[in-house]
Design an enzyme around this catalytic site. Structure first.
Site, short mmCIF file in Angstrom:
data_model
loop_
_atom_site.label_atom_id
_atom_site.label_comp_id
_atom_site.label_asym_id
_atom_site.label_seq_id
_atom_site.Cartn_x
_atom_site.Cartn_y
_atom_site.Cartn_z
N ASP A 1 2.71 2.34 2.58
CA ASP A 1 2.83 2.95 3.91
C ASP A 1 3.06 1.89 4.97
OD1 ASP A 1 2.04 5.76 3.54
OD2 ASP A 1 0.08 4.95 3.00
N CYS B 1 0.83 -1.21 0.00
CA CYS B 1 0.00 0.00 0.00
C CYS B 1 0.87 1.26 0.00
CB CYS B 1 -0.92 0.04 1.21
SG CYS B 1 -2.13 -1.26 1.20
N CYS C 1 -3.02 8.78 6.00
CA CYS C 1 -1.76 8.75 6.76
C CYS C 1 -2.02 9.05 8.23
CB CYS C 1 -0.77 9.78 6.21
SG CYS C 1 -0.23 9.44 4.54
N CYS D 1 5.10 8.28 2.28
CA CYS D 1 5.23 9.59 1.65
C CYS D 1 5.54 10.67 2.68
CB CYS D 1 3.96 9.92 0.89
SG CYS D 1 2.51 9.99 1.96
#
Lengths: 395, 126
Positions: free
Chosen positions: B35, B33, B102, B58
Site C-alpha cells: 500500500d 506492505c 487502508c 488493493c
C-alpha cells in the site's frame, strides 16, 4: 455479462458424464460400502472398481490407493503419518520453500509439537529445486522428503524422479504432492519412484471432497483418521462412494484425453502469454518457461497491486487468482513468488491465470483486451508508475 | 467481500491523479506492505481548494483514498486534521476487518499532506 473462468488450478467444474456416473450412488445405490447386505455391496463393488481404475491410471496397485477427503488430508497424512511413524529413527524432514499450505502447516505442526527439524529447500528463480541442495540437506536424522510435483501458483514441474532417487540412495521415504499435476500431465508413481503421492479429484473435473494418498506397498504411515475398518483399517470414516466413483470416472477421462487437452490448453496459455508479453509493458512472466504445467500463466504487473487487478477483472466477468497478500488477508504476499527471488512489491502485483478445456481463443483475446485496459487504468492511479512515466509513453 | 459502495468507489474513484500546482504532498505506506497513498493538496487561505491522490494498493485502498479526498475538499486545514479513519469507514458503509488498515492509511496521508503544508508555511514565513 459474459463470464470467463480462468481459475482451473483452484477448482474445475464436475464433468457432466462424471456427474451422471455419480448420481445413482446418492439415491438408489446409497448403501454403506462397509455393510454386508446387498445395498452395501453395491457400494463396495463400485469402490473396488474405482480403486482398480485409479491404480491402473497412475501405475499403482489397487491396494496402494487410500481414499481421503481431498488433497489436504492426503498431505497431512503423508507428513504427520510418516513423521510419527519414523520418529524413533530420526526427527528431520526435508521439503521445499514453495509447497502448498497443507504441507507447510503440517511441517510446522510436527516441528512445534513433536520437535521435528524441518529443512525448507530453496528454489531457483524459476521455482526449481536443485537436486544438489537436497543431497546436501540430508542428514542421518532425515526420515522423509516431500517435494511437490507441480507448483500451484507458478506451475513449475520439479525433477521428482531425480529427487526421489537421491532420497532413496539414503533409504529415506519420498512423498510428492501431485494435486496440480494429476490429470494435466502424465503421472506414474512407478516412473516417478515415489513412496507416497497426494492428489485430488476436483482439480481434474471430478467432485470436491475426495482425494487419494498413494502409499507404496510396505510403507505404513501412522493413521491420522481412526475409526472403522475402511481403507484396510488405515483410514476410518464411511467411504464417500459417489465421490470415489466420480474421482475414478474423472481421472479416466482426463488420462484418456490427456494428449489432446494438453495440446489445446497449452495453445491457449501460450497465446495468452505471448499477447501479454507483447502488449503490456512491465509484465514479468513468473515461473519456468518450459518445465511448467500447460494450464498455468503467472504474471507480475509492476507498479500495481494484485487484488485491485483481480477485483477489476472480476467486475469484467473474468475469474483468476492473485498472489497478493491483500486477497488472502495476510500481510505477506505469496511465499512461492518470494522464494523465487521476486521482490516483495512485485509479488504483491502478481496474478495467476489457469486455463481449462472449456476456454476458447476468443476468451483469451477478450481477457487480454480487458487486462490491458485494467492495468493501464490502475497504473494511471499509481504513484510508483508516475515516477517512471517520463521515460515510457503509451503505456 | 466488499459492499456495493466500496466497489462503486473503487470502479469510479474521485480526485485521481497528480497535481502539478500542489503546495502540499503527503505520502504514506510502502510498496513492500502493498500500500502506498500519496495525497496532493492546493491550500489557499487555510482552505483545501483542491485535492487529489495516487494510490498503489488493493480495491479498499483505492476506495478509501477516493472517499477521504472527497471528505476534505473545500474544508479548512483544521477540519481536515480532524478526519478520522472511522469517518472514512462510515462513509464507505464499512470495510472488511483485514482492510481497516487502508482507512488508517488514508487518515495518515491527509495528516502527512497537511503537515507538509504547515512545514512549508512556517519555512516561508520565517
Amino acid at each position: 455479462m459474459k463470464r470467463i473462468y480462468l481459475d482451473h488450478s483452484a477448482t474445475t467444474p464436475v464433468d457432466e458424464e462424471v456427474l451422471q456416473k455419480m448420481l445413482p450412488y446418492f439415491t438408489g445405490k446409497f448403501g454403506n460400502a462397509n455393510s454386508m447386505h446387498g445395498f452395501g455391496q453395491e457400494g463396495a463393488y463400485a469402490v473396488d472398481e474405482s480403486r482398480r481404475k485409479i491404480a491402473s491410471l497412475i501405475g499403482a496397485k489397487p491396494n496402494e490407493i487410500y481414499f481421503t477427503s481431498g488433497g489436504t488430508e492426503a498431505d497431512n497424512w503423508a507428513i504427520k503419518g510418516m513423521a510419527l511413524k519414523m520418529r524413533e529413527k530420526g526427527n528431520h524432514v526435508i521439503t521445499s520453500s514453495i509447497e502448498h499450505a497443507a504441507i507447510m502447516s503440517s511441517c510446522a505442526q510436527i516441528a512445534k509439537e513433536y520437535g521435528f527439524e524441518i529443512t525448507y529447500l530453496p528454489v531457483d528463480g524459476n521455482g526449481l529445486v536443485r537436486p544438489e541442495d537436497l543431497r546436501a540437506a540430508i542428514t542421518d536424522k532425515t526420515v522423509l522428503v516431500s517435494i511437490m510435483l507441480a507448483n500451484n501458483e507458478i506451475g513449475t514441474i520439479q525433477p521428482i524422479k531425480e529427487l526421489a532417487e537421491i532420497a532413496h540412495e539414503k533409504g529415506i521415504y519420498f512423498h510428492t504432492d501431485a494435486v496440480q499435476a494429476v490429470g494435466s500431465i502424465p503421472v506414474s508413481v512407478t516412473d516417478l519412484g515415489v513412496d507416497l503421492m497426494s492428489f485430488s479429484a476436483h482439480k481434474f473435473y471430478g467432485p470436491k471432497g475426495v482425494g487419494v494418498l498413494y502409499i507404496h506397498g510396505g510403507v505404513k504411515p501412522t493413521k491420522l483418521m481412526t475409526g472403522g475398518h475402511q481403507e484396510r483399517t488405515m483410514r476410518g470414516g464411511t467411504t464417500n462412494v459417489p465421490g470415489v466413483v466420480g474421482m475414478a470416472a474423472a481421472l479416466e477421462k482426463a488420462v484418456n484425453n490427456l494428449d489432446e487437452n494438453y495440446v489445446y490448453i497449452k495453445k491457449l496459455r501460450d497465446k495468452f502469454v505471448e499477447r501479454v508479453i507483447n502488449e503490456i509493458p512491465y509484465a514479468i512472466y513468473n515461473g519456468d518457461k518450459e518445465k511448467r504445467l500447460p494450464q498455468n500463466a503467472n504474471f507480475a504487473f509492476e507498479f500495481i497491486e494484485g487484488e485491485s487487478i483481480l477485483m477489476s477483472l472480476d467486475l469484467a466477468g473474468i475469474a483468476c487468482s492473485s498472489g497478493s497478500a491483500c486477497s488472502s488477508g495476510s500481510l505477506e504476499p505469496s511465499h512461492v513468488l518470494l522464494a523465487t527471488g521476486l521482490p516483495i512489491e512485485k509479488a504483491h502485483g502478481s496474478i495467476r491465470f489457469s486455463f481449462g478445456r472449456d476456454n476458447t481463443e476468443e476468451e483469451v483475446d477478450y481477457v487480454v483486451d480487458k487486462l490491458k485496459e485494467i492495468v493501464c487504468k490502475l497504473r494511471a492511479m499509481s504513484p510508483l508508475f508516475c515516477e517512471i512515466k517520463g521515460e515510457t509513453k503509451n503505456v | 467481500m466488499y459492499n456495493e459502495r466500496v466497489m462503486k468507489e473503487f470502479q469510479n474513484p474521485q480526485n485521481v491523479g497528480e497535481m502539478a500546482d500542489a503546495n502540499a504532498v503527503g505520502t504514506v505506506g510502502n510498496a513492500s506492505c502493498g500500500d502506498i497513498m500519496k495525497i496532493y493538496m492546493k491550500i489557499e487561505n487555510n482552505i483545501i481548494e483542491d485535492v487529489s491522490f495516487q494510490t498503489f494498493g488493493c480495491a479498499a485502498a483505492i476506495a478509501t483514498s477516493s472517499v477521504a479526498t472527497s471528505l476534505i475538499k473545500g474544508k479548512t486545514v483544521e477540519e481536515a486534521l480532524k478526519i478520522t479513519n472511522a469517518q472514512v469507514v462510515d462513509e464507505l458503509g464499512g470495510l472488511p476487518a483485514q482492510k481497516l488498515h487502508c482507512s488508517v492509511l488514508a487518515e495518515e496521508a491527509i495528516k502527512a499532506a497537511v503537515n507538509d503544508y504547515l512545514t512549508r508555511y512556517v519555512a516561508e514565513n520565517k
